[in-house]
Design an enzyme around this catalytic site. Structure first.
Site, PDB file in Angstrom:
ATOM      1  N   ASP A  92      34.226  10.736  76.916  1.00 17.30           N
ATOM      2  CA  ASP A  92      34.844   9.812  77.844  1.00 17.30           C
ATOM      3  C   ASP A  92      35.900   9.053  77.051  1.00 17.30           C
ATOM      4  OD1 ASP A  92      35.189   8.152  80.048  1.00 17.30           O
ATOM      5  OD2 ASP A  92      33.810   6.673  79.193  1.00 17.30           O
ATOM      6  N   GLY A  94      38.536   9.244  83.602  1.00 22.09           N
ATOM      7  CA  GLY A  94      38.940   8.917  84.953  1.00 22.09           C
ATOM      8  C   GLY A  94      40.304   8.247  84.975  1.00 22.09           C
TER       9      GLY A  94
END
Lengths: 339, 1209
Positions: free
Chosen positions: B396, B679
Site C-alpha cells: 500500500d 487508492g
C-alpha cells in the site's frame, strides 16, 4: 524515570538470546581444516589398520565341520534319525603349538535364532525364578507353553526347547592312547546372565520347584539335571543353557562351549594328533544347517577378524588419496574471492 | 471447518425477513432471534476431551499412528511392543491438547469479558444495568460517550442537535475519521424521556442478518406511519460512540447475527509451500513404505519356501506353512517397524521451530518502534519459513510507504527558490536534524511544529516583498480548510487533504494566518493585522480541472482571483507577460520534481468589478440549471481563469517513512519485485514511486496504461511489451509450464533494461478480465516496478490472486488500512503496519510492525534464517529417520524377513523423543549462516529461498540416497566386524543384544556427527544439546540395561548387562569409530569439492565473513539522491471534489461555530471537539501526531472474535 519506563513498556529485552546474538563458534568446511584433517585421519587409520591386521593374523583358528553330510565323514552315520545316542569321532592334528588359552566353540549355520517369533518365545519371568510362571508360563512361549497333557513346560518357549544338545570330549593321542584334554565349562556365560537375569527358584532341592511341570520336548534331561557333575550348574543358571539363550544376531553363529585352560594345556594345545568325540544329538540337516567345532585363541581385539584391519587400511589410504585430490582441487579451482 | 462450525450451518429455516417490535420481548422471543451473547470458544469442560481427540485424529499423521497401534495389538503382526507407538503418540496428543486448551481458555475468557460488559437497558420502564449477553432483540438501550456499541442498533435519539451521533468505525473498516449517523426525526423526538421511550412500540421489518457493512434496508412502522430505514440510521456493533453525550438505540441484531460477527471467522488458514511440499513428500513416503514392505513380504515368501518351511524342528509354524499368509502378516509387521519413515515427531518439531522463530520476531529490538512503543508481532506462528521465499511484495502507499505527513519543503516565488540551505561558499547543505531552524517566535500564531530551514524566506516576508506576500496570501485564502480556535491563539486546522493543510500551515507560520471562515468570508491575520476577505466564489477542485480558485474581495474592495493547481494546467492559462518567469519557474519545478516533491503552481489575477458581477450572474444561472450543469459551470470557470499572473510554485514533501528508499533498494537487490497498489491518484502514486526509488529517472521507460476500453488496454500492454522485448513481442506462444492441476505457470521473461509500469484503476479493471489478465501479468512481470493507482480494495486482492495464480511464487502484501485487508488476506503472507489508522489491517495480518523499513529485517534476516533453519531441519530430520529405518530393511535379509528389529525397543521409542530431539531443535532454533549485518550487506543471500534451493523434491531424494548409504554402512560394517569374531575373553559377541547395542550406538554417533556438519552456528546451547544427548544416550542405556531396572520389570528390560559386557570391548569401539567416520567422510569430501568447484552465494559470503573476521565495513553513507533533470511534472495533490460546496453552504460550519462562541458551554463533553483523525486530516503540523500510540482499545477488538481454524498438524 518511571515515565520513561512506561513509554517503552513493550520494548523487547536486550539479551543475546532474544536478539539472536549468542556467541558462537562458526566452523566452515575450509581447506585449512579438511585437508590436514583427512591426512591425519588417514594416517591414524592406517596405523590402527596395521595393528589390527597383524594382531588378527597372529590368532590361530581351527574349524571343523562335523555335520556329516559327506558320506566319508565320520559322523555321517549319525545323520540317520533312527540312530539313537550316536557317537562319532573326528580326528585332527595340530602342527605347531596352539597357544592358550584355547577356546572351544560350536558353530551353527543357516540357523535363524534371530527369527522374531523364535526370539520372543521366552518367558523372562519364569527364567527369573518366579514360581507363579512355572504353573502358567507366558503366552509368548506358545507352542511350547504346555505339552499335550496341558502340563506347563519349564523352561518354556522355542528358544529353550531348541537348546544345543551335542556334547564333546577332546582327547590328545599320546603314544597311541587317548589322553583326555580337560575342558572347563565354568564362567563361559555372562556374569549378568548367570547372576541376575536368570535365577533358579529358591527352593531346595531344586527339583521340588519343577513339580507338576514337564521338561521341554526336545530335552533329554529336565532343567534341574543338566549338569550331573556340578549341582550348582543346574536349572536356569546352567552355563550351557545361558550361552544358548543369548540369542545370536545372525543366522551363522558360534557359541562358546568350553575353555582349555587347565592341566597340561594351560599353555595351549601342543602339536600332535587329537581326536574329538561327539555325542551327536542335534538335528540340523532337515533345514540345511551345518554344525562345526572351532578352536581359537584370542587377542586384545577378540577373535580372529581380518575385516576390521583391512577396512581401516583401505579407509586410511582412501583418506590420504582424497586429501591429495582435494589439495589439487583447492590449488587449481578454489573460488576467487573478489565477488 | 471446525466440528462446532456445524452449529451455525444448521440454522432453523433461513430467515427471509426480520420482524421485531420495540419494548415487546414476548413478541420478539417468538422468532427465536439470537441473543447478544457471543461464543467463539470451541469446547467446554465435558466436550473438550472427546472433541479435541476427535479433531486431532482427523490429522493424517495421528490417525496413521492410531492405525499402527491397532496393528500392534494383533499378536501375529505385532513386531514391536505397543509402547513404541503409544509413548510418542500420547506425548504429541498431550502437547497439542494443552495448546488447544490454552487457546480455548483464552477465547472463553475474552468471550466472558465481552459478554459480561454492562449496558443500560430499558426494562419495564426503567433503565437497568444489564450484561451484554442478556440484551435481546427489540430492547432499547442507552449508550454513552466512548462506549462500544453493544449490538446492531437502530438509532432512536441522541443528545446532539438534529439527532446526530458520531461514531468511530475503526474496528469495522479501519477508518478512524468520525462518521455521522442521524436518527429519524420521529424517533429523535423521544429524546431521553424514559417514559416516552418505554411507550415506544415501533415495529421494524428489515433484512435478515448479513455481512454487508455498508448497506441496510428496512422499515419502521410507528404510530401508523411507515418510515424507510437505511444504513445512516444504524449503529453497528464494534463501533465506538464519540463526541456524543448519549444516545438511545433499538437492538436489531444481536450476538452472532451482528454484521461484525458475520464478517468474522472467515480467515482462511494459510499454509506454507514447505507445508505443501511436505504433504506431497509424506504421501511419497507412504508409497515408499508400502514399496519396501512389499519387497520384504515377497522376500518372506521366498524365504518361507526355501528356508522357513524346513526350519521347523525348532520353530514350528502355526499356519501350516502358508507362505502367502505369512507374507501378508510380514507386510503389516514391517509397516509397524518401518513406520519411523513417517515420523510423528516431525510435525511437532516443525511447530516448535516455527513458534520459536516467531518469538524471535516478537523479541527483536531492531523491529521495535520506540516512538509508538510498538514491537513487531508474529500473529501467525506457522508461516515463518515462507518469509524467506518472498518473490513479490504488494504494498500500500499511504501510511505504509509514506507517513501521511505533508511538509511544506520548498517554494519558488517570483523566480527565486527558497528552502535550501547554503554554506558560505554557496554549496548546498544536507538538511539534517541539526540544521538550524527558522525561528517563528515573532509570530504568536505560528504553529510550533512547523519546521523550515531557509531564513531567506522570512527575510523576504519581513522586507515586504510584494510577490512573497501575494504568494502567502494566496495560500491563506485559496483552500477549503476549516479553522478551529478553542482558545485564543490556539488554532487547529481541519483540512480535507494533508497537502492543503501543509500549505495553509506554511502560510500561517510566515505571517499569513488563516483564522476563521464563514460561508461568505475568510478572515486572515496578515502580519499581525486581522483582515476579512469577502469570499465570492470557490471554483472547486476536481480531477479534470486539477486546480482550484477563489474569488475574494479584500477589505480594500479589490477583487482578486487566486488560483493554485497543476503546473501544466496553470501554464496554459497564464498571461504572456509571465513567459520569462515561466521559464525560471519551470526549471525550479523540474528540480522539485526530481527530488520527488509534490508541486503546485500558484497564480492570481485582479478582476474587474463589472465583469465579475456579470460573470456572477451567469454563474448563478448555470449553477441552478437543470441540464448540463457541470459542463456549463466548467465553461464559466474556464472563462474566468484566464490570463493569470504566475506567482510561483510550492513543493511539498510527502514524507516517506524512515528508510523506505533504502529498504526498497535492498529488497530489489534480493530480487524481490515490489508492486505498489494504492487508492491514490496516479500523480501522487507516481510521485511516491520516484521519491522512494521504485521508479527511477534512469529507467528506460515508464509505461503508463490508462486505456478506457479492454481493447485499448490490451494494445497499450502489447505496445509496452514490444518495446521491452522487440523480438518476441508478437509471439503468441507463452513461455509457460503446465502444472499438475492444469493451471499454467508463466515463467519470467528476460528483458534488457529497466522498465516501470503505471496502471490506473480503470485500466486495471479491464486488465484483470480473463482475456487480458495474462497479457497484463506478462507485461507487468517484465517491469522492475509496477504501480497500480486508484485501485479498490477488491482489485488489490485480485492483483494478488492473479500473481498467485500464474506465478509459482510466494507473495507478501503489506498495508495499514482497512482497504488493504483484502490483499493481506489474499497474499501468502500479510503484513500489517501497526500503530497507525485502525486495527483492521493488523488484525487480519500474519505479521505486524510499525515501520515499513522493518520489512527488510523481517525478510532478509528473520525470513531467511527461518527458511534456512526449516530446510536444514527437514533435510536432517528425514536423513536421521531414514537412516534409522533403512537398517531394519537390510537386517530383514538376514533374519528371515521376520520383522525382527535391529535395535532395542526402548531405543526405537526414545530415538526421536530424547536422543535426537534436542540437537536438531537446537540447530533449527539457533542456526545462522551469517549474522544479520552480513545478511543486509548481501541481500543476494535471499535468492536461494525464492528458488526453493534448500529443500525440494530433489533435496529430499538426495537425503534419501544419503540415508541409504549411511544405513548400508551402519548395518554391514558391524555385521562384517562382528559375525565371526569373539570377545577378548573368548565369549561370544555376535549375540543379538550386543549387535543391537553396537548398531544403535553407531547410528547415534553417525547422526550426531552429521548434525555437527549441518550446523554452522555452534552456540553453547547447541553444543550442550549435542553432547548432552549423546551423554543422555549412554546414561539412559546404562540405566535401562542395569540390574535395578531388570529386577523391577524383568520382561520389559531384557537387555540387562548388554552395555557393560559389550562396550568394554576394544573392537566394538573400533567398529563404532569406523562406521561413524565412514558415514561422514564422503559428505565432507563432497561438500568440500562443491564449495571449491561451484560455490553458492552462501558459501562465498561465509568465506568472506571468515576472511573479514566478522569486522563489518561501515555501511556506506547514503547520500540523499538528487536529480536535476526531469521529464515529468511533479504535480500531485490528494484532494477530492465537492468540498467547496460544503464550505460555502454553511451547514458544515455549525459545530466549530459553537466552540467559538463562549456562550455555549461544553460541559459534559469529555472529548475535545470535533477533530477528525486519520486520512482526511492527517497532515503533519496540526493533526494528531503521527504514529502516536493508539489509545488502548478495550477488548472488543476483532482479535477476540477471530476464530482460529486449526493448524493441520
Amino acid at each position: 524515570m518511571v515515565k520513561q519506563k512506561q513509554e517503552t513498556a513493550n520494548q523487547p529485552d536486550n539479551t543475546a538470546f532474544t536478539q539472536q546474538r549468542l556467541p558462537a563458534w562458526q566452523p566452515i568446511i575450509s581447506a585449512g581444516i579438511v585437508i590436514p584433517g583427512f591426512l591425519i585421519i588417514g594416517l591414524a587409520f592406517i596405523g590402527i589398520g596395521v595393528a589390527l591386521f597383524v594382531t588378527s593374523q597372529s590368532i590361530q583358528v581351527l574349524e571343523m565341520d562335523y555335520t556329516g553330510v559327506d558320506k566319508t565323514s565320520p559322523c555321517n552315520r549319525c545323520t540317520d534319525p533312527n540312530v539313537k545316542s550316536c557317537l562319532c569321532q573326528m580326528d585332527f592334528s595340530i602342527d605347531t603349538l596352539f597357544k592358550g588359552p584355547v577356546f572351544f566353540y560350536y558353530g551353527l549355520s543357516n540357523y535363524y535364532q534371530n527369527f522374531r517369533k523364535y526370539g520372543v518365545s521366552i518367558d523372562y519371568n519364569q527364567l527369573f525364578g518366579d514360581l507363579s510362571y512355572f504353573t502358567s508360563p507366558s503366552e509368548k512361549c506358545s507352542p511350547y507353553q504346555y505339552d499335550n497333557n496341558n502340563n506347563p513346560i519349564v523352561p518354556c518357549g522355542a528358544m529353550a526347547n531348541s537348546m544345543f544338545s551335542d556334547t564333546f570330549k577332546l582327547f590328545q593321542i599320546v603314544n597311541g592312547t587317548n589322553k583326555e584334554v580337560p575342558l572347563d565349562g565354568k564362567g563361559i556365560a555372562w556374569w549378568t546372565d548367570s547372576n541376575i537375569k536368570y535365577r533358579n527358584p529358591s527352593v531346595t532341592p531344586l527339583q521340588m520347584a519343577f513339580n507338576n511341570t514337564v521338561k521341554p520336548l526336545l530335552w533329554a534331561n529336565p532343567a534341574y539335571q543338566l549338569d550331573p557333575a556340578d549341582a550348582n550348574n543346574n536349572g536356569f543358571i546352567n552355563q550351557d543353557f545361558l550361552v544358548w539363550m543369548r540369542r545370536a544376531a545372525l543366522p551363522n553363529f558360534r557359541k562358546l562351549y568350553r575353555r582349555i585352560t587347565s592341566g597340561d594345556y594351560t599353555q595351549g594345545l601342543p602339536a600332535g594328533n587329537y581326536t574329538l568325540q561327539i555325542a551327536y544329538n542335534y538335528p540340523v540337516l532337515s533345514f540345511g544347517g551345518r554344525k562345526t567345532v572351532v578352536f581359537s585363541n584370542v587377542s586384545w581385539m577378540g577373535g580372529k577378524n581380518d575385516f576390521l584391519g583391512i577396512a581401516y587400511l583401505v579407509i586410511g589410504s582412501m583418506c590420504i588419496i582424497m586429501s591429495i585430490v582435494m589439495l589439487i582441487v583447492y590449488a587449481k579451482f578454489r573460488f576467487s574471492e573478489e565477488e | 471447518m471446525s466440528f462446532f462450525g456445524l452449529d451455525c450451518v444448521k440454522k432453523k429455516e433461513r430467515e427471509l425477513q426480520r420482524k421485531l417490535r420495540a419494548n415487546d420481548r414476548e413478541y420478539n422471543l417468538s422468532f427465536k432471534y439470537a441473543t447478544n451473547a457471543i461464543k467463539t470458544s470451541k469446547y467446554n469442560l465435558f466436550t473438550f476431551l472427546p472433541l479435541n481427540l476427535f479433531e486431532q485424529f482427523q490429522r493424517i499423521a495421528n490417525a496413521y499412528f492410531l492405525f499402527l497401534l491397532v496393528l500392534q495389538v494383533i499378536p501375529q503382526i505385532s513386531s514391536l511392543s505397543w509402547f513404541t507407538t503409544v509413548v510418542p503418540l500420547v506425548l504429541v496428543l498431550v502437547v497439542t491438547a494443552a495448546k488447544d486448551a490454552t487457546d480455548d481458555i483464552n477465547r472463553h475468557r475474552s468471550d466472558n469479558q465481552v459478554n459480561n460488559r454492562k449496558v443500560q437497558v430499558l426494562i419495564d420502564g426503567k433503565l437497568q444495568s444489564e450484561k451484554w449477553m442478556n440484551v435481546q432483540v427489540g430492547d432499547i438501550i442507552k449508550l454513552e460517550n466512548n462506549h462500544f456499541v453493544t449490538a446492531d442498533l437502530l438509532l432512536l435519539s441522541s443528545s446532539e442537535p438534529l439527532n446526530l451521533v458520531y461514531i468511530e468505525t475503526a474496528e469495522l473498516d479501519g477508518e478512524t475519521n468520525l462518521k455521522v449517523r442521524q436518527a429519524l426525526p420521529v424517533t429523535g423526538d423521544l429524546e431521553d424521556d424514559i417514559a416516552k421511550l418505554a411507550d415506544f412500540n415501533g415495529e421494524v421489518r428489515c433484512e435478515p442478518p448479513n455481512n454487508r457493512l455498508d448497506r441496510f434496508t428496512g422499515t419502521l412502522t410507528y404510530a401508523g406511519q411507515k418510515y424507510a430505514l437505511d444504513n445512516e440510521k444504524i449503529l453497528l456493533r464494534g463501533c465506538t460512540l464519540r463526541n456524543t453525550e448519549w444516545c438511545f438505540g433499538l437492538v436489531l441484531f444481536g450476538g452472532p447475527e451482528t454484521k461484525l460477527m458475520q464478517n468474522c471467522g472467515k480467515s482462511t488458514f494459510k499454509r506454507t509451500s514447505v507445508d505443501r511440499l511436505m504433504n506431497v513428500l509424506v504421501l511419497c513416503i507412504f508409497g515408499f513404505l508400502a514399496f519396501m514392505c512389499t519387497i520384504l513380504a515377497i522376500g518372506n515368501v521366498f524365504w518361507e519356501l526355501n528356508e522357513g518351511s524346513h526350519f521347523t524342528v525348532f520353530l514350528p509354524r502355526q499356519n501350516d506353512n502358508n507362505a502367502a499368509f505369512s507374507a501378508f502378516l510380514t507386510f503389516w509387521s514391517y509397516v509397524i517397524i518401518l513406520n519411523t519413515v513417517v515420523p510423528i515427531s516431525l510435525y511437532v518439531s516443525v511447530e516448535i521451530i516455527r513458534l520459536g522463530n516467531s518469538f524471535y520476531i516478537d523479541w527483536d529490538r531492531k523491529m521495535y518502534y520506540a516512538r509508538s512503543d510498538t514491537p513487531a508481532m508474529a500473529r501467525t506462528t506457522t508461516l515463518n519459513e515462507e518469509l524467506g521465499q518472498i518473490k513479490y511484495i504488494f504494498s500500500d502507499k499511504t501510511g505504509t510507504l509514506t507517513q501521511n505527513i505533508m511538509i511544506f519543503n520548498k517554494c519558488s516565488i517570483n523566480g527565486k527558490t527558497y528552502g535550501d540551505v547554503y554554506d558560505d561558499t554557496g554549496q548546498r547543505l544536507e538538511i539534517t536534524e541539526r540544521t538550524e531552524r527558522v525561528d517563528f517566535s515573532f509570530n504568536p500564531l505560528a504553529d510550533p511544529r512547523f519546521v523550515f530551514h531557509d531564513h531567506a524566506l522570512v527575510e523576504a516576508v519581513k522586507l515586504e516583498n510584494l510577490e512573497v506576500h501575494a504568494f502567502f496570501r494566496l495560500l491563506a485564502l485559496c483552500h477549503t480548510v476549516m479553522a478551529e480556535e478553542k482558545k485564543e491563539g490556539e488554532l487547529f486546522y481541519q483540512a480535507q487533504s494533508p497537502d492543503e493543510g501543509a500549505l495553509v500551515t506554511a502560510a500561517r507560520n510566515f505571517g499569513f494566518v488563516f483564522r476563521s471562515r464563514t460561508p461568505d468570508s475568510v478572515t486572515i491575520v496578515e502580519e499581525g493585522e486581522q483582515r476579512s476577505y469577502e469570499l465570492l466564489a470557490i471554483l472547486d477542485f476536481n480531477n479534470v480541472r486539477k486546480r482550484m480558485s477563489v474569488i475574494v474581495r479584500s477589505p480594500e474592495r479589490k477583487l482578486s482571483l487566486y488560483c493554485k493547481g497543476a503546473d501544466t494546467i496553470i501554464y496554459e492559462r497564464l498571461h504572456q507577460s509571465c513567459s520569462k518567469l515561466m521559464d525560471v519557474t519551470t526549471e525550479h519545478l523540474n528540480e522539485f520534481a526530481g527530488e520527488g516533491l509534490r508541486t503546485l503552481a500558484l497564480a492570481y489575477k485582479d478582476l474587474d468589478e463589472e465583469y465579475f458581477s456579470q460573470w456572477k450572474e451567469r454563474h448563478h444561472e448555470a449553477s441552478t440549471a437543470l441540464e448540463d450543469r457541470e459542463s456549463k459551470l466548467d465553461q464559466l470557470y474556464e472563462e474566468i481563469e484566464q490570463d493569470l499572473l504566475l506567482l510561483g510554485a510550492t513543493a511539498i514533501e510527502d514524507k516517506l517513512q524512515d528508510g523506505v528508499a533504502h529498504t526498497i533498494e535492498q529488497l530489489s537487490k534480493a530480487d524481490i519485485k515490489i508492486w505498489v497498489l494504492t487508492g491514490d491518484k496516479q500523480e501522487t502514486a507516481e510521485n511516491i514511486g520516484y521519491s522512494c526509488n521504485l521508479l527511477r529517472e534512469e529507467m528506460n521507460e515508464v509505461f503508463v496504461i490508462s486505456g478506457s476500453s479492454p481493447e485499448e488496454v490490451r494494445q497499450e500492454l502489447r505496445h509496452a511489451r514490444s518495446s521491452m522485448k522487440p523480438d518476441a513481442a508478437d509471439s503468441v506462444l507463452l513461455p509457460e509450464r503446465t502444472l499438475v492441476k492444469g493451471v499454467k505457470v508463466i515463467t519470467d521473461e528476460e528483458v534488457n533494461g529497466e522498465y516501470g509500469l503505471v496502471i490506473n484503476g480503470h485500466s486495471l479493471a479491464y486488465a484483470l478480465e480473463r482475456s487480458i489478465e495474462v497479457e497484463f501479468l506478462r507485461t507487468a512481470c517484465m517491469c522492475k516496478a509496477v504501480i497500480c493507482c486508484r485501485v479498490t480494495p477488491l482489485q488489490k486482492a485480485q492483483v494478488v490472486e492473479l500473481v498467485k495464480k500464474y506465478k509459482q511464487v510466494v507473495t507478501l502484501a503489506i498495508g495499514d488500512g482497512a482497504n488493504d485487508v483484502s490483499m493481506i488476506k489474499a497474499a501468502h503472507i500479510g503484513v500489517g503496519i501497526s500503530g497507525q489508522e485502525g486495527m483492521q489491517a493488523v488484525l487480519s495480518s500474519d505479521y505486524s510492525f510499525a515501520q515499513f523499513c522493518f520489512l527488510q529485517r523481517l525478510l532478509l534476516v528473520h525470513g531467511r534464517w527461518s527458511y534456512l533453519r526449516m530446510c536444514k531441519f527437514l533435510r536432517y530430520f528425514f536423513y536421521k529417520n531414514f537412516t534409522f529405518t533403512f537398517v531394519h530393511f537390510w537386517y530383514a535379509f538376514f533374519c528371515g524377513f521376520s520383522a525382527q528389529t535391529v535395535y532395542d525397543e526402548w531405543f526405537i521409542t526414545l530415538y526421536n523423543l530424547i536422543y535426537t530431539a534436542l540437537p536438531v531443535l537446537g540447530m533449527s532454533l539457533f542456526d545462522q549462516d551469517v549474522n544479520d549485518m552480513w545478511s543486509f550487506q548481501h541481500p543476494q543471500l535471499y535468492i536461494p529461498g525464492q528458488l526453493n534451493l534448500f529443500f525440494s523434491k530433489k533435496a529430499f531424494f538426495t537425503c534419501a540416497l544419503h540415508s541409504c548409504y549411511s544405513s548400508l554402512m551402519l548395518f554391514f560394517i558391524p555385521y562384517a566386524a562382528m559375525h565371526d569374531t569373539v570377545r577378548d575373553d573368548g565369549k561370544d559377541v555376535a549375540d543379538y543384544q550386543s549387535f543391537a547395542l553396537l548398531t544403535q550406538t553407531c547410528l547415534l554417533f553417525a547422526v550426531s556427527i552429521q548434525l555437527g556438519l549441518e550446523m554452522s552456528y555452534w552456540t553453547a546451547v547447541n553444543t550442550f544439546f549435542v553432547l548432552g544427548s549423546l551423554a543422555m544416550y549412554f546414561a539412559v542405556t546404562f540405566t535401562m540395561y542395569s540390574n535395578g531396572m531388570f529386577l523391577m520389570l524383568p520382561s520389559a528390560f531384557p537387555f540387562i548387562g548388554t552395555a557393560r559386557n559389550s562396550l568394554n570391548q576394544p573392537n566394538v569401539w573400533l567398529t563404532i569409530l569406523l562406521t561413524s567416520i565412514l558415514c561422514v567422510l564422503p559428505v565432507v569430501t563432497y561438500r568440500f569439492l562443491l564449495i571449491q568447484l561451484c560455490p553458492t552465494i552462501n558459501d562465498k559470503v561465509m568465506f568472506k565473513v571468515r576472511q573479514a573476521k566478522a569486522t563489518l565495513p561501515p555501511p556506506p553513507r547514503r547520500a540523499r539522491i538528487r536529480r536535476t533533470s526531469s521529464r515529468r511534472s511533479g504535480y500531485a495533490f490528494s484532494h477530492a471534489q465537492g468540498y467547496g460546496d460544503l464550505v460555502t453552504s454553511g451547514r458544515f460550519l455549525r459545530r466549530p461555530a459553537m466552540f467559538l462562541s463562549s456562550g455555549f458551554a461544553h460541559t459534559g463533553r469529555t472529548t475535545t471537539g470535533f477533530s477528525p483523525m486519520g486520512r482526511s486530516a492527517g497532515y503533519s503540523p496540526t493533526g494528531r501526531p503521527q504514529n502516536a500510540k493508539v489509545p488502548d482499545v478495550e477488548g472488543t477488538s476483532l482479535q477476540m472474535y477471530r476464530t482460529f481454524t486449526d493448524s493441520a498438524l
